[in-house]
Enzyme design. Structure first.
Site, PDB file in Angstrom:
ATOM      1  N   ASP A 304      32.569  25.380  34.843  1.00  8.40           N
ATOM      2  CA  ASP A 304      34.023  25.848  35.654  1.00  8.40           C
ATOM      3  C   ASP A 304      33.039  26.693  36.253  1.00  8.40           C
ATOM      4  OD1 ASP A 304      35.748  28.351  34.721  1.00  8.40           O
ATOM      5  OD2 ASP A 304      33.975  28.363  34.190  1.00  8.40           O
ATOM      6  N   ARG A 378      49.480  30.787  37.891  1.00  8.17           N
ATOM      7  CA  ARG A 378      48.239  31.202  38.631  1.00  8.17           C
ATOM      8  C   ARG A 378      49.151  32.668  39.535  1.00  8.17           C
ATOM      9  NH1 ARG A 378      46.217  27.246  42.645  1.00  8.17           N
ATOM     10  NH2 ARG A 378      48.238  26.022  41.974  1.00  8.17           N
TER      11      ARG A 378
HETATM   12  N1  LIG Z   1      44.871  38.524  38.084  1.00  9.26           N
HETATM   13  C1  LIG Z   1      45.400  37.429  39.075  1.00  9.26           C
HETATM   14  N2  LIG Z   1      46.291  37.810  39.751  1.00  9.26           N
HETATM   15  C2  LIG Z   1      46.773  36.960  40.361  1.00  9.26           C
HETATM   16  N3  LIG Z   1      46.307  35.505  40.335  1.00  9.26           N
HETATM   17  C3  LIG Z   1      45.316  35.477  39.788  1.00  9.26           C
HETATM   18  C4  LIG Z   1      44.482  36.550  38.987  1.00  9.26           C
HETATM   19  N4  LIG Z   1      43.358  36.082  38.794  1.00  9.26           N
HETATM   20  C5  LIG Z   1      43.437  34.568  39.766  1.00  9.26           C
HETATM   21  N5  LIG Z   1      44.465  34.336  39.999  1.00  9.26           N
HETATM   22  C6  LIG Z   1      44.605  32.894  41.414  1.00  9.26           C
HETATM   23  O1  LIG Z   1      44.398  31.764  39.856  1.00  9.26           O
HETATM   24  C7  LIG Z   1      43.428  31.278  40.330  1.00  9.26           C
HETATM   25  C8  LIG Z   1      43.471  30.425  39.278  1.00  9.26           C
HETATM   26  O2  LIG Z   1      42.426  31.550  38.288  1.00  9.26           O
HETATM   27  P1  LIG Z   1      42.075  30.701  37.125  1.00  9.26           P
HETATM   28  O3  LIG Z   1      41.372  31.844  36.377  1.00  9.26           O
HETATM   29  O4  LIG Z   1      42.725  30.002  35.924  1.00  9.26           O
HETATM   30  O5  LIG Z   1      41.163  29.693  37.577  1.00  9.26           O
HETATM   31  P2  LIG Z   1      39.448  30.276  37.782  1.00  9.26           P
HETATM   32  O6  LIG Z   1      39.781  31.699  37.200  1.00  9.26           O
HETATM   33  O7  LIG Z   1      39.853  30.802  39.227  1.00  9.26           O
HETATM   34  O8  LIG Z   1      38.117  29.364  37.954  1.00  9.26           O
HETATM   35  P3  LIG Z   1      37.965  28.680  36.940  1.00  9.26           P
HETATM   36  O9  LIG Z   1      37.880  27.490  35.733  1.00  9.26           O
HETATM   37  O10 LIG Z   1      36.588  28.210  38.155  1.00  9.26           O
HETATM   38  O11 LIG Z   1      37.297  30.172  36.142  1.00  9.26           O
HETATM   39  C9  LIG Z   1      42.536  31.904  40.779  1.00  9.26           C
HETATM   40  O12 LIG Z   1      41.845  31.206  41.617  1.00  9.26           O
HETATM   41  C10 LIG Z   1      43.088  32.855  41.880  1.00  9.26           C
HETATM   42  O13 LIG Z   1      43.746  32.339  42.916  1.00  9.26           O
HETATM   43 MG   LIG Z   2      37.746  30.992  34.783  1.00  4.38          MG
END
Ligand SMILES: Nc1ncnc2c1ncn2[C@@H]1O[C@H](COP(=O)(O)OP(=O)(O)OP(=O)(O)O)[C@@H](O)[C@H]1O
Ligand SMILES: [Mg+2]
Ligand SMILES: [K+]
Length: 679
Positions: A304, A378
């Site tokens: 991840d 997201r």
């Molecule tokens: N607090 C938030 N509010 C709104 N959008 C967010 C927030 N945090 C993350 N995002 C958006 O959502 C996307 C997906 O987040 P998610 O946590 O699922 O994956 P990630 O943490 O980016 O990736 P990984 O799976 O590598 O940890 C992020 O890339 C970002 O664009």
């Molecule tokens: Mg994550």
């Protein structure tokens, strides 16, 4: 470090000696069929030592019977000692951990909101506790309010405190660790006796150790071999009768023990336990030996991004307006979209806005509907009482959202987002109703040293794939910087599982590392799931390994240990079986040479007498076990190289060694035995 140990102490050896005798209990020994057969032989020769002619005739006399009895007893004890020694290391580690498990008082929230003291052992799932500066966290749970720095050295051995906070992937806390600043409100997630520390203790102690499928298969094979040799020995009886050679029962037993695979039979479980111990010494907790073995055969590794490849404390560092929006407007709208967002990302936006001098009235948002962030949408934000919809999120998600509402996408949005993504940052677009205001620049840093370690994985033939919820451009930048082979962007939790299943369907063994709740299903699906200790409880529960140092490349060490475990077992099995074949050629000619002079050509060893040949082979058979304990415990030498090359190299060393060593060893022992006129 907390669970690492300083090798083998005198205490461990002393305890192992005692345990070797305890393990003579046939009910315990039966789990090891080869050694059980040796024990039965020991008992029979004990009877023969007392009453040499119990089977009707005896040509060898009491002394010989007593000698065979003692050597057999020592053989079983040596095997028991190997296992006890391996177990002893784990037990010592468990004792260290037990000291950490002190009973503490917890402040438990009551129905009326007040806090009342109660012993930590009375805490149940769902209880809410408050932990202040200097206090020990009474049990495992998740922070529901507050932020604190926590000293986790009791568990990880790492003295630098870590920041834990509500809302994000860093919200889980472990019982036994200490709050060193601020206070936190924690929701307890485990019942008594099931805590992380409890599980850790029973793991390193080996209390819940189960044989792996590989071990069971090998044990079965060894049992079958033992049966075959039993049959071979029985067929010797009529042959000897026919040739008028006297074969005493003690001799037959000695022959049998020499031929059955006692070396590997005696060391097998020690090899497995020692492999688990080595993993623990790297500060990784493996829930099963099976997981460690699987690590040795991994073809693909899925990681991840946020929190695994990067440090994961994604902080807002800039607000960039689009089209004719002012800086002030984008800052204010970003703030509005984040005031109720409890994730670290959300709080960092609020923090940055505060630094930029924006003031706001918390009351303005009272009663607003909170749209929490999910990995599926997201997006996160607020819907105010007057219907105003404030959102922030992944750029493509916001674009879709605004388009559906009839808004237009500002021409420079992509350009702004691209600049951030190309720098490896995460752009979050901000919109109010159908108007896009700008982008938030979330910064994150790639952990150092990854590139070199991923290169090592590549050399071992292991493919690395980064799987992230982030956009393709950011993903590409981070993938390049970290040096992974492939990446999958905009991955939802189910996409991570699909990626793993896809590889598995091609017959590959897949390892996955992750830290978030959204990684949990994928961690469970993978053959080896390594959770970061910094991650959420859900991730840690789903995984079959936990890295206490939260270093994703630790998997590399685990893979090496897994490979080494498989190689050690293979090498010592090869050695053991070729050894036994060599013994056959040492003893049989000596036994029959008197009646079949043609065997002289086979009698390359020229042993002193048949009796001395038997005893020497039996002594060699016993002492080879402790001599090989160091290899069983430390593991056979292992270098990252092509699997086929490694196999042929090992076959040469251990196969050939297994044939040559007993010839030399038995000859030397025979010279000593006959020189001392022992027989
Ligand atoms: N607090 C938030 N509010 C709104 N959008 C967010 C927030 N945090 C993350 N995002 C958006 O959502 C996307 C997906 O987040 P998610 O946590 O699922 O994956 P990630 O943490 O980016 O990736 P990984 O799976 O590598 O940890 C992020 O890339 C970002 O664009
Ligand atoms: Mg994550
Ligand atoms: K043997």
């Amino acid at each position: 470090m907390a669970i690492q140990n300083k090798g083998i102490s005198k205490d461990i050896i002393f305890q192992a000696v005692i345990d070797s005798f305890k393990k003579l209990n046939p009910l315990v020994l039966i789990k090891n069929p080869v050694m059980f057969v040796v024990e039965v032989g020991t008992l029979i020769t004990l009877i023969l030592s007392i009453k040499p002619d119990i089977f009707g005739f005896s040509t060898v006399g009491r002394g010989y019977n007593v000698a065979v009895f003692f050597i057999l007893l020592i053989t079983v004890l040596f095997a028991n000692f190997a296992e006890a020694l391996a177990e002893g290391r784990g037990k010592a580690q468990a004792d260290t951990l037990r000291k950490t498990k002190s009973e503490t008082m917890a402040k438990v929230r009551q129905k009326d909101g007040s806090y009342k003291e109660a012993p930590s052992t009375s805490l149940r799932k769902g209880d809410i506790v408050r932990v202040d500066t200097g206090e020990i966290i009474p049990s495992d749970g998740e922070i529901i309010e507050g932020l604190a720095s926590i000293d986790e050295s009791a568990i990880t051995g790492e003295s630098a405190p870590v920041i834990k906070e509500a809302g994000g992937d860093f919200s889980s806390v472990t019982g036994g660790t200490r709050v060193v600043s601020d206070y936190i409100i924690v929701k307890i997630l485990t019942d008594p006796g099931e805590s992380f520390l409890d599980r850790m203790i029973s793991l390193v102690e080996g209390a819940s150790r189960q044989k792996t499928p590989n071990e069971i298969a090998l044990t079965t094979l060894l049992a079958v071999l033992t049966l075959i040799f039993l049959f071979v020995i029985m067929t010797l009886v009529p042959i000897a009768d026919y040739l008028k050679v006297n074969l005493d029962v003690a001799t037959l037993i000695a022959l049998l023990v020499c031929l059955i695979p006692t070396t590997i039979g005696g060391l097998l479980s020690a090899i497995g336990i020692a492999g688990m111990n080595r993993v623990t010494q790297f500060n990784v907790l493996a829930m099963s030996g099976k997981a460690v073995e699987a690590a040795g055969d991994i073809d693909t590794m899925i990681l991840d991004k946020t929190g695994t490849i990067t440090f994961g404390n994604r902080m807002a560092s800039e607000f960039l307006p689009v089209s004719n929006v002012s800086e002030q407007e984008v800052t204010l709208s970003s703030l509005k979209a984040s005031v109720k967002d409890e994730t670290p990302e959300g709080r960092s936006v609020v923090e940055l806005a505060r630094k930029l001098g924006v003031n706001w009235d918390e009351k303005e948002y009272d009663g607003a509907e909170i749209i929490e962030f999910t990995a599926e949408t997201r997006m996160s934000g607020l819907t105010l009482n007057d219907g105003t919809e404030i959102r922030k999120g992944a750029v493509d998600a916001i674009k879709k959202y605004v388009t559906v509402k009839g808004g237009t996408i500002p021409a420079d949005l992509d350009e702004k987002a691209t600049v951030i993504a190309k720098a490896g940052g995460t752009p979050l677009a901000v919109a109010i109703n159908n108007k896009v205001y700008g982008v938030i620049y979330l910064k994150d840093t790639v952990k150092p040293g990854l590139k070199e370690r991923f290169a090592e994985l590549r050399a071992m033939g292991i493919k690395t794939i980064m799987c992230t919820g982030d956009n393709p451009l950011t993903a590409a930048t981070i993938a390049k910087e970290a040096g992974v082979d492939e990446f999958i962007a905009e991955a939802k939790p189910e996409d991570k599982i699909a990626a793993i299943k896809g590889e598995q369907q091609e017959g590959k063994l897949v390892a996955m590392t992750g830290d978030g709740t959204n990684d949990a299903p994928a961690l469970a699906q993978a053959d080896v799931g390594l959770a970061m200790n910094s991650g959420t409880m859900a991730a840690k529960e789903a995984a079959n390994m936990i890295d206490l140092d939260s270093d994703p490349t630790k998997l590399l060490s685990v893979i090496a240990i897994g490979k080494q475990l498989l190689i050690t077992r293979g090498a010592l099995t090869t050695f053991s079986i070729s050894n036994d074949i060599a013994k056959y050629f040492a003893i049989i000619p000596a036994l029959f040479i008197a009646v079949i002079p043609q065997l002289q050509s086979l009698n390359v060893m020229g042993l002193a007498s048949p009796k001395s040949a038997i005893l020497s082979a039996l002594i060699f058979n016993a002492i080879i076990i402790p001599l090989l304990i160091p290899i069983a415990m430390k593991g056979a030498k292992y270098k990252a190289m092509d699997a086929n090359k490694l196999l042929s190299r090992n076959l040469l060393i251990y196969g050939l060694g297994g044939v040559v060593v007993p010839f030399i060893g038995i000859k030397i022992i025979d010279m000593i035995v006959s020189a001392l006129h022992l027989v």
